[in-house]
Design a protein around this motif. Structure first.
Motif, PDB file in Angstrom:
ATOM      1  N   ARG A   1     -19.047  -3.533  -0.220  1.00  0.00           N
ATOM      2  CA  ARG A   1     -18.802  -2.847   1.044  1.00  0.00           C
ATOM      3  C   ARG A   1     -17.323  -2.482   1.101  1.00  0.00           C
ATOM      4  O   ARG A   1     -16.493  -3.095   0.417  1.00  0.00           O
ATOM      5  N   PRO A   2     -16.958  -1.481   1.908  1.00  0.00           N
ATOM      6  CA  PRO A   2     -15.537  -1.113   2.006  1.00  0.00           C
ATOM      7  C   PRO A   2     -14.720  -2.288   2.520  1.00  0.00           C
ATOM      8  O   PRO A   2     -15.170  -3.039   3.393  1.00  0.00           O
ATOM      9  N   TRP A   3     -13.531  -2.431   1.953  1.00  0.00           N
ATOM     10  CA  TRP A   3     -12.640  -3.470   2.442  1.00  0.00           C
ATOM     11  C   TRP A   3     -11.905  -2.946   3.658  1.00  0.00           C
ATOM     12  O   TRP A   3     -11.206  -1.927   3.604  1.00  0.00           O
ATOM     13  N   LEU A   4     -12.072  -3.635   4.789  1.00  0.00           N
ATOM     14  CA  LEU A   4     -11.422  -3.250   6.042  1.00  0.00           C
ATOM     15  C   LEU A   4     -10.437  -4.338   6.429  1.00  0.00           C
ATOM     16  O   LEU A   4     -10.820  -5.496   6.599  1.00  0.00           O
TER      17      LEU A   4
ATOM     18  N   GLY B   1     -15.771   3.372   6.586  1.00  0.00           N
ATOM     19  CA  GLY B   1     -15.509   3.595   5.173  1.00  0.00           C
ATOM     20  C   GLY B   1     -16.227   4.833   4.673  1.00  0.00           C
ATOM     21  O   GLY B   1     -16.737   5.647   5.454  1.00  0.00           O
ATOM     22  N   PHE B   2     -16.289   4.969   3.349  1.00  0.00           N
ATOM     23  CA  PHE B   2     -16.930   6.117   2.711  1.00  0.00           C
ATOM     24  C   PHE B   2     -17.654   5.589   1.484  1.00  0.00           C
ATOM     25  O   PHE B   2     -17.136   5.613   0.377  1.00  0.00           O
TER      26      PHE B   2
ATOM     27  N   PRO C   1      -7.920  15.646  14.251  1.00  0.00           N
ATOM     28  CA  PRO C   1      -7.570  15.264  12.877  1.00  0.00           C
ATOM     29  C   PRO C   1      -8.286  14.008  12.382  1.00  0.00           C
ATOM     30  O   PRO C   1      -8.722  13.161  13.149  1.00  0.00           O
ATOM     31  N   VAL C   2      -8.368  13.931  11.039  1.00  0.00           N
ATOM     32  CA  VAL C   2      -8.898  12.772  10.335  1.00  0.00           C
ATOM     33  C   VAL C   2      -7.779  12.165   9.509  1.00  0.00           C
ATOM     34  O   VAL C   2      -7.005  12.882   8.877  1.00  0.00           O
ATOM     35  N   VAL C   3      -7.682  10.839   9.520  1.00  0.00           N
ATOM     36  CA  VAL C   3      -6.731  10.138   8.666  1.00  0.00           C
ATOM     37  C   VAL C   3      -7.512   9.277   7.685  1.00  0.00           C
ATOM     38  O   VAL C   3      -8.400   8.516   8.088  1.00  0.00           O
ATOM     39  N   ILE C   4      -7.191   9.425   6.420  1.00  0.00           N
ATOM     40  CA  ILE C   4      -7.828   8.633   5.363  1.00  0.00           C
ATOM     41  C   ILE C   4      -6.795   7.671   4.814  1.00  0.00           C
ATOM     42  O   ILE C   4      -5.716   8.086   4.368  1.00  0.00           O
TER      43      ILE C   4
ATOM     44  N   PHE D   1     -11.262   4.164   5.799  1.00  0.00           N
ATOM     45  CA  PHE D   1     -10.586   3.230   4.902  1.00  0.00           C
ATOM     46  C   PHE D   1     -11.203   3.354   3.513  1.00  0.00           C
ATOM     47  O   PHE D   1     -12.392   3.110   3.319  1.00  0.00           O
ATOM     48  N   THR D   2     -10.390   3.733   2.544  1.00  0.00           N
ATOM     49  CA  THR D   2     -10.831   3.809   1.150  1.00  0.00           C
ATOM     50  C   THR D   2      -9.810   3.063   0.286  1.00  0.00           C
ATOM     51  O   THR D   2      -9.377   3.552  -0.754  1.00  0.00           O
TER      52      THR D   2
END
Length: 417
Positions: A111-114, A127-128, A146-149, A236-237
């Motif tokens: 799973r994505p690390w948050l 996540g993605f 806006p989107v922030v990655i 979060f990636t």
């Protein structure tokens, strides 16, 4: 009676194991598969092209339901296993389906690390990693906010490029001054950044988030240097975590992942694991090639009792919205190493080879990656390049043919799983 095999996880690792089992000994096991997602098995590597509109969901599906039925595999989709009873040797799903097993395989993935920062639970933060994430992002393509990655690795850059291609205002924040710093050196990363910037992606490097601001949903990202980036969506990636919660509750030995031996067996002799959820000799996995190796080995173990998994050298071949990148071995030289470089800024081509004596120990390619597989073969097989090292940068075609030095097999190329 056939041995009863239960596989928890219908992602790329679990499905690859099924394919190997069908190829090894079709019908040798009574197989049941549980998948947490409601979809059939799909190519997770192709999520970014789906987001970008280059592929459809149907085009990235690997094995439809009919494939499972044809091979007499019982399939439970959208119904994850919630308990493992090791004493009774049975699993129970969220819907209450209980299935006994003789052999159990955990392919629960990651799973994505948050990070644990303020605002991480706000709506619009995530996540993605799967089709649900892609569908969420597709719903906001017409949103002008806006989107922030957060994370300038492969997944983050692919998501950014896909969104920017639809005209979305997107900024990538990366904690390192070099994008994809595990695969690329400074020059290669600079070319990649320039190409992505031309596609509308903005970058904030050498920074990281320390809070997500908002009331009910994300409104901005607060960086560690005090800057504030407006954002209605925050992705979060920055890494993945092996999904081991089910194994932990079952009492299996776990570190960062489910600890397994060379036969991919856990400390319970009836339970195996493979893919992003495992830890083997202290190492965890997030790329395709080693997971494919694990599936092949585990199929051997389950059908013949033989087979041993060994880590081996891997390469990374990427295509970020038309920008080809290849990396294998070392990306920076050590004392005593020699670097060969070729630069063509107008064509966006950069090649860097690291030699130790007369052997290739590293390769970084941007723009022209046609010879990546050949360089990988030289690297993996310790080929001596003395007789053509002055032409090495120009590729296989310009170097002296030598079957002993230029193996014909294709090298494994991989991506994030």
């Amino acid at each position: 009676m056939k041995p009863r095999l239960v596989i928890i996880g219908n992602g790329m690792a679990g499905a690859r194991l099924l394919e190997e089992l069908v190829e090894h000994e079709a019908g040798s096991h009574a197989i049941t598969v549980f998948g947490a997602e409601p979809h059939g098995n799909y190519n997770r590597i192709m999520l970014s092209p789906v987001l970008a509109g280059e592929k459809t969901v149907a085009e990235i599906m690997l094995n439809p339901r009919e494939w499972y039925a044809r091979h007499d595999i019982a399939l439970h989709l959208g119904d994850p296993v919630v308990t493992i009873d090791r004493e009774r040797r049975e699993v129970t799903s969220r819907a209450g389906v209980t299935v006994p097993y003789d052999q159990l395989v955990l392919a629960t993935g990651s799973r994505p690390w948050l990070p644990e920062i303020p605002g991480i639970d706000l709506a619009g933060v995530g996540g993605f990693r799967d089709l649900a994430d892609v569908e969420f992002l597709r719903t906001r393509l017409s949103d002008p906010r806006p989107v922030v990655i957060l994370g300038g690795g492969l997944l983050g850059l692919e998501a950014a490029a896909g969104l920017a291609g639809h005209g979305v205002d997107v900024t990538v924040v990366h904690r390192n001054p070099v994008l994809m710093n595990r695969q690329l050196d400074d020059e290669a990363a600079a070319i990649l950044r320039q190409e992505l910037a031309a596609r509308g992606v903005r970058f904030v490097l050498d920074a990281q988030a320390n809070a997500i601001e908002g009331v009910a949903r994300a409104e901005a990202v607060r960086l560690d240097d005090g800057r504030r980036l407006p954002a209605s969506t925050v992705l979060f990636t920055i890494g993945i975590q092996p999904e081991i919660s089910l194994a932990q509750v079952a009492g299996l030995d776990c570190g960062r992942g489910i600890r397994v031996n060379e036969q991919l067996r856990s400390d319970d002799p009836a339970i195996y694991a493979l893919g992003e959820c495992i830890e083997h000799r202290g190492r965890t996995y997030g790329l395709v090639a080693p997971i494919w190796d694990q599936a092949r080995v585990l199929a051997d173990v389950l059908t013949t009792g033989q087979g041993h998994y060994r880590d081996r050298l891997t390469s990374t071949r990427l295509k970020v919205t038309g920008i080809d990148v290849f990396s294998a071995g070392r990306i920076d030289p050590e004392p005593g190493d020699h670097c060969l470089r070729l630069r063509d800024p107008q064509q966006g081509i950069y090649k860097k080879l690291i030699l130790r004596g007369d052997r290739v120990v590293g390769a970084v390619l941007v723009g022209d990656v046609a010879d990546g597989g050949w360089y990988f073969d030289l690297l993996e097989d310790h080929g001596n390049v003395r007789t053509f090292r002055d032409r090495l940068l120009f590729g296989k075609h310009f170097c002296e043919p030598d079957d002993a030095l230029t193996p014909s097999h294709d090298s494994p190329t991989e991506n994030a799983a």
